[in-house]
Enzyme design. Structure first.
Site, short mmCIF file in Angstrom:
data_model
loop_
_atom_site.label_atom_id
_atom_site.label_comp_id
_atom_site.label_asym_id
_atom_site.label_seq_id
_atom_site.Cartn_x
_atom_site.Cartn_y
_atom_site.Cartn_z
N GLN A 137 -14.13 4.03 1.71
CA GLN A 137 -13.39 3.09 0.46
C GLN A 137 -13.45 4.50 -0.60
OE1 GLN A 137 -15.40 0.07 -1.87
NE2 GLN A 137 -14.21 -0.16 -3.66
N SER A 138 -11.73 4.45 -0.95
CA SER A 138 -11.34 5.14 -1.69
C SER A 138 -10.77 4.97 -3.27
CB SER A 138 -10.09 5.95 -1.32
OG SER A 138 -9.16 4.97 -0.71
N ASP A 169 1.32 -1.22 -0.21
CA ASP A 169 0.19 0.18 0.10
C ASP A 169 1.00 1.19 -0.29
OD1 ASP A 169 -2.92 0.49 1.44
OD2 ASP A 169 -1.85 2.53 1.11
N ILE A 170 0.69 2.59 -0.73
CA ILE A 170 1.00 3.63 -0.80
C ILE A 170 0.90 3.69 0.66
CG2 ILE A 170 -0.23 5.33 -1.51
CD1 ILE A 170 1.62 6.06 -3.88
N HIS A 187 -10.48 -4.29 -2.61
CA HIS A 187 -8.62 -4.85 -2.83
C HIS A 187 -9.02 -5.56 -1.16
CE1 HIS A 187 -9.75 -0.60 -1.92
NE2 HIS A 187 -9.33 -0.52 -1.07
N ASN A 190 -13.28 -2.48 3.15
CA ASN A 190 -13.92 -1.53 2.79
C ASN A 190 -14.90 -1.81 2.36
OD1 ASN A 190 -12.46 0.16 5.35
ND2 ASN A 190 -10.31 0.65 3.74
#
Ligand code: DGP
Length: 108
Positions: free
Chosen positions: A94-95, A30-31, A100, A87
C-alpha cells in the site's frame, strides 16, 4: 487531510480523470494503469486503510461495492469480469494511505 493525495483529489485540488462521484465516494482512473481499465474507488472520508476502519464506517464500505458495480457497468466490464484489489498495510505494498479499491479489467 491536507497531505493526502486522494483527499486533494476529493477536494478537486489535484488533477485526475473522475469517472464517478456521489456525496460519499469517488472513482477515478489510476495514474499508473496496470490494465486497460484501472479505476480506484475511494470513500471521500479519509480512512487510512481497511485495517483502520471503525464500526461507523461499515455503511460506506458496503456503499463502495455498490459503486464498484455501477462503475463496472459504466465501463463495460461488468459481464466479462474484472478483478478487485485492496492493498492493506506495508507488506501489501500500500502506497497511498487513503482506503481505495483497485478495479482491474478489460483483459483476461
Ligand atoms: P496502492 O499501492 O494500493 O496504495 O495503490 C495506489 C495507487 O494510486 C497506485 O496504483 C497509483 C495511484 N495513484 C497515486 N497517486 C495518484 C494520483 O495522484 N492520481 C491518480 N489518479 N492515481 C494515483
Amino acid at each position: 487531510m491536507d497531505d493526502c493525495i486522494f483527499c486533494n483529489i476529493v477536494k478537486k485540488e489535484a488533477d485526475c480523470d473522475i469517472v464517478y462521484e456521489d456525496p460519499d465516494s469517488m472513482a477515478f482512473t489510476d495514474i499508473n494503469k496496470q490494465a486497460p481499465v484501472h479505476i480506484l474507488v475511494i470513500p471521500k472520508k479519509h480512512m487510512r486503510s481497511l485495517a483502520e476502519i471503525k464500526d461507523a464506517d461499515l455503511p460506506i464500505i458496503g456503499h463502495l461495492f455498490d459503486v464498484v458495480n455501477k462503475v463496472a457497468q459504466q465501463q463495460g466490464i461488468s459481464k466479462k469480469g474484472y478483478r478487485l484489489v485492496i492493498n492493506c498495510g506495508i507488506e501489501s505494498g500500500q502506497s497511498v494511505w487513503h482506503l481505495h479499491i483497485h478495479m482491474l479489467g478489460g483483459r483476461r
